[in-house]
Design a protein around this motif. Structure first.
Motif, PDB file in Angstrom:
ATOM      1  N   MET A   1       0.829  -1.193   0.000  1.00 12.27           N
ATOM      2  CA  MET A   1       0.000   0.000   0.000  1.00 12.27           C
ATOM      3  C   MET A   1       0.872   1.255   0.000  1.00 12.27           C
ATOM      4  O   MET A   1       0.529   2.254  -0.627  1.00 12.27           O
ATOM      5  N   ARG A   2       1.991   1.172   0.695  1.00  7.10           N
ATOM      6  CA  ARG A   2       2.897   2.320   0.756  1.00  7.10           C
ATOM      7  C   ARG A   2       3.473   2.640  -0.621  1.00  7.10           C
ATOM      8  O   ARG A   2       3.620   3.796  -0.995  1.00  7.10           O
ATOM      9  N   ASN A   3       3.773   1.617  -1.403  1.00  3.08           N
ATOM     10  CA  ASN A   3       4.317   1.824  -2.747  1.00  3.08           C
ATOM     11  C   ASN A   3       3.300   2.499  -3.658  1.00  3.08           C
ATOM     12  O   ASN A   3       3.653   3.337  -4.491  1.00  3.08           O
ATOM     13  N   ILE A   4       2.037   2.150  -3.515  1.00  2.00           N
ATOM     14  CA  ILE A   4       0.992   2.757  -4.350  1.00  2.00           C
ATOM     15  C   ILE A   4       0.846   4.235  -4.010  1.00  2.00           C
ATOM     16  O   ILE A   4       0.739   5.075  -4.903  1.00  2.00           O
ATOM     17  N   LYS A   5       0.870   4.570  -2.720  1.00  2.00           N
ATOM     18  CA  LYS A   5       0.767   5.979  -2.315  1.00  2.00           C
ATOM     19  C   LYS A   5       1.957   6.791  -2.833  1.00  2.00           C
ATOM     20  O   LYS A   5       1.801   7.902  -3.304  1.00  2.00           O
ATOM     21  N   ARG A   6       3.152   6.195  -2.750  1.00  2.00           N
ATOM     22  CA  ARG A   6       4.343   6.880  -3.241  1.00  2.00           C
ATOM     23  C   ARG A   6       4.273   7.075  -4.762  1.00  2.00           C
ATOM     24  O   ARG A   6       4.636   8.119  -5.285  1.00  2.00           O
ATOM     25  N   PHE A   7       3.774   6.084  -5.478  1.00  2.00           N
ATOM     26  CA  PHE A   7       3.637   6.183  -6.923  1.00  2.00           C
ATOM     27  C   PHE A   7       2.648   7.289  -7.305  1.00  2.00           C
ATOM     28  O   PHE A   7       2.863   8.037  -8.253  1.00  2.00           O
ATOM     29  N   MET A   8       1.555   7.419  -6.580  1.00  2.00           N
ATOM     30  CA  MET A   8       0.539   8.428  -6.883  1.00  2.00           C
ATOM     31  C   MET A   8       1.039   9.846  -6.609  1.00  2.00           C
ATOM     32  O   MET A   8       0.548  10.800  -7.200  1.00  2.00           O
ATOM     33  N   LYS A   9       2.018   9.999  -5.729  1.00  2.00           N
ATOM     34  CA  LYS A   9       2.533  11.331  -5.394  1.00  2.00           C
ATOM     35  C   LYS A   9       3.592  11.805  -6.380  1.00  2.00           C
ATOM     36  O   LYS A   9       3.920  12.982  -6.412  1.00  2.00           O
ATOM     37  N   GLN A  10       4.141  10.917  -7.199  1.00  2.00           N
ATOM     38  CA  GLN A  10       5.177  11.303  -8.144  1.00  2.00           C
ATOM     39  C   GLN A  10       4.563  12.140  -9.264  1.00  2.00           C
ATOM     40  O   GLN A  10       3.534  11.783  -9.827  1.00  2.00           O
ATOM     41  N   ASP A  11       5.219  13.271  -9.597  1.00  2.00           N
ATOM     42  CA  ASP A  11       4.687  14.145 -10.650  1.00  2.00           C
ATOM     43  C   ASP A  11       5.761  14.639 -11.612  1.00  2.00           C
ATOM     44  O   ASP A  11       5.570  15.616 -12.304  1.00  2.00           O
ATOM     45  N   GLU A  12       6.893  13.964 -11.677  1.00  2.00           N
ATOM     46  CA  GLU A  12       7.951  14.404 -12.594  1.00  2.00           C
ATOM     47  C   GLU A  12       7.506  14.300 -14.053  1.00  2.00           C
ATOM     48  O   GLU A  12       7.792  15.152 -14.860  1.00  2.00           O
ATOM     49  N   GLY A  13       6.801  13.257 -14.404  1.00  2.00           N
ATOM     50  CA  GLY A  13       6.339  13.067 -15.775  1.00  2.00           C
ATOM     51  C   GLY A  13       5.313  14.104 -16.189  1.00  2.00           C
ATOM     52  O   GLY A  13       5.255  14.521 -17.338  1.00  2.00           O
ATOM     53  N   ALA A  14       4.505  14.545 -15.227  1.00  2.00           N
ATOM     54  CA  ALA A  14       3.479  15.549 -15.535  1.00  2.00           C
ATOM     55  C   ALA A  14       4.126  16.863 -15.974  1.00  2.00           C
ATOM     56  O   ALA A  14       3.631  17.537 -16.874  1.00  2.00           O
ATOM     57  N   THR A  15       5.228  17.226 -15.344  1.00  2.00           N
ATOM     58  CA  THR A  15       5.912  18.466 -15.714  1.00  2.00           C
ATOM     59  C   THR A  15       6.435  18.393 -17.140  1.00  2.00           C
ATOM     60  O   THR A  15       6.309  19.352 -17.901  1.00  2.00           O
ATOM     61  N   ALA A  16       7.005  17.266 -17.525  1.00  2.00           N
ATOM     62  CA  ALA A  16       7.518  17.111 -18.884  1.00  2.00           C
ATOM     63  C   ALA A  16       6.381  17.194 -19.906  1.00  2.00           C
ATOM     64  O   ALA A  16       6.528  17.805 -20.959  1.00  2.00           O
ATOM     65  N   ILE A  17       5.247  16.604 -19.571  1.00  2.00           N
ATOM     66  CA  ILE A  17       4.100  16.660 -20.481  1.00  2.00           C
ATOM     67  C   ILE A  17       3.604  18.096 -20.610  1.00  2.00           C
ATOM     68  O   ILE A  17       3.267  18.558 -21.707  1.00  2.00           O
ATOM     69  N   GLU A  18       3.572  18.826 -19.502  1.00  3.53           N
ATOM     70  CA  GLU A  18       3.122  20.223 -19.554  1.00  3.53           C
ATOM     71  C   GLU A  18       4.053  21.060 -20.427  1.00  3.53           C
ATOM     72  O   GLU A  18       3.598  21.886 -21.217  1.00  3.53           O
ATOM     73  N   TYR A  19       5.359  20.866 -20.283  1.00  5.62           N
ATOM     74  CA  TYR A  19       6.305  21.603 -21.124  1.00  5.62           C
ATOM     75  C   TYR A  19       6.129  21.241 -22.592  1.00  5.62           C
ATOM     76  O   TYR A  19       6.235  22.099 -23.472  1.00  5.62           O
ATOM     77  N   GLY A  20       5.865  19.994 -22.877  1.00  2.00           N
ATOM     78  CA  GLY A  20       5.622  19.577 -24.252  1.00  2.00           C
ATOM     79  C   GLY A  20       4.374  20.227 -24.834  1.00  2.00           C
ATOM     80  O   GLY A  20       4.357  20.665 -25.983  1.00  2.00           O
TER      81      GLY A  20
END
Length: 52
Positions: A1-20
């Protein structure tokens, strides 16, 4: 469960998509301006060429 919460908090990919998306919108705007002003710029360059 801890891994799923950590995965949901990651947003590095979202920034790259926004810049694109921003870069693609800027490119579309530049193309639109060039298409709109193309004939006028062509006339300006023809006038400069005639005077040279």
């Amino acid at each position: 469960m801890r891994n799923i919460k950590r995965f949901m908090k990651q947003d590095e990919g979202a920034t790259a998509i926004e810049y694109g998306l921003i870069a693609s919108l800027i490119a579309v705007a530049i193309v639109g301006v060039l298409v709109t002003l193309g004939p006028a710029l062509s006339g300006v360059f023809a006038n400069v060429q005639a005077h040279l």
